[in-house]
Design an enzyme around this catalytic site. Structure first.
Site, mmCIF file in Angstrom:
data_model
loop_
_atom_site.group_PDB
_atom_site.id
_atom_site.type_symbol
_atom_site.label_atom_id
_atom_site.label_comp_id
_atom_site.label_asym_id
_atom_site.label_seq_id
_atom_site.Cartn_x
_atom_site.Cartn_y
_atom_site.Cartn_z
ATOM 1 N N LEU A 215 -13.411 -53.563 53.854
ATOM 2 C CA LEU A 215 -14.235 -53.457 52.650
ATOM 3 C C LEU A 215 -13.443 -52.786 51.535
ATOM 4 C CD1 LEU A 215 -17.598 -52.265 54.255
ATOM 5 C CD2 LEU A 215 -16.883 -54.600 53.750
ATOM 6 N N ASP A 216 -13.458 -53.396 50.354
ATOM 7 C CA ASP A 216 -12.812 -52.771 49.203
ATOM 8 C C ASP A 216 -13.870 -52.036 48.376
ATOM 9 O OD1 ASP A 216 -14.160 -54.710 47.670
ATOM 10 O OD2 ASP A 216 -12.378 -55.965 47.438
ATOM 11 N N SER A 217 -13.474 -51.464 47.268
ATOM 12 C CA SER A 217 -14.410 -50.657 46.477
ATOM 13 C C SER A 217 -15.587 -51.483 45.950
ATOM 14 C CB SER A 217 -13.688 -49.959 45.325
ATOM 15 O OG SER A 217 -13.030 -50.895 44.508
ATOM 16 N N ASP B 172 -16.877 -54.156 47.487
ATOM 17 C CA ASP B 172 -17.726 -54.379 48.662
ATOM 18 C C ASP B 172 -18.563 -53.140 48.970
ATOM 19 O OD1 ASP B 172 -16.658 -56.975 49.179
ATOM 20 O OD2 ASP B 172 -14.990 -56.086 50.291
ATOM 21 N N LEU B 173 -17.936 -51.965 48.862
ATOM 22 C CA LEU B 173 -18.657 -50.721 49.136
ATOM 23 C C LEU B 173 -19.776 -50.484 48.125
ATOM 24 C CD1 LEU B 173 -15.721 -48.347 50.130
ATOM 25 C CD2 LEU B 173 -17.494 -49.279 51.626
#
Length: 76
Positions: free
Chosen positions: A33-35, A37-38
């Site tokens: 998960l990237d930022s 996605d978070l």
């Protein structure tokens, strides 16, 4: 119950299997998960658990366990 809801939210956003989304899984390293996605996951979790997740708490989440702990403390 809380873990299962969080796991389901993560699985709905990714193509990861249930066996990969564990309490110890790193959101970035293990789950990819990237930022962005978070941030989206945070919005979904706010809806599912009817809580507000401040940005400083969201960026402090490193593992699935971190999210579970936050939700346990926020939904008392």
């Amino acid at each position: 119950m809380i873990f299962e809801k969080i796991r389901d939210c993560i699985m709905s956003r990714t193509n990861l299997s249930e066996s990969v989304v564990t309490m110890q899984a790193s959101l970035r390293d293990d789950l990819g998960l990237d930022s962005f996605d978070l941030a989206e996951l945070g919005i979904e979790l706010e809806d599912v658990f009817a809580v507000t997740i401040p940005d400083e708490d969201l960026i402090a989440f490193h593992t699935v366990s971190d999210i579970v702990t936050f939700m346990k403390n926020s939904t008392k």
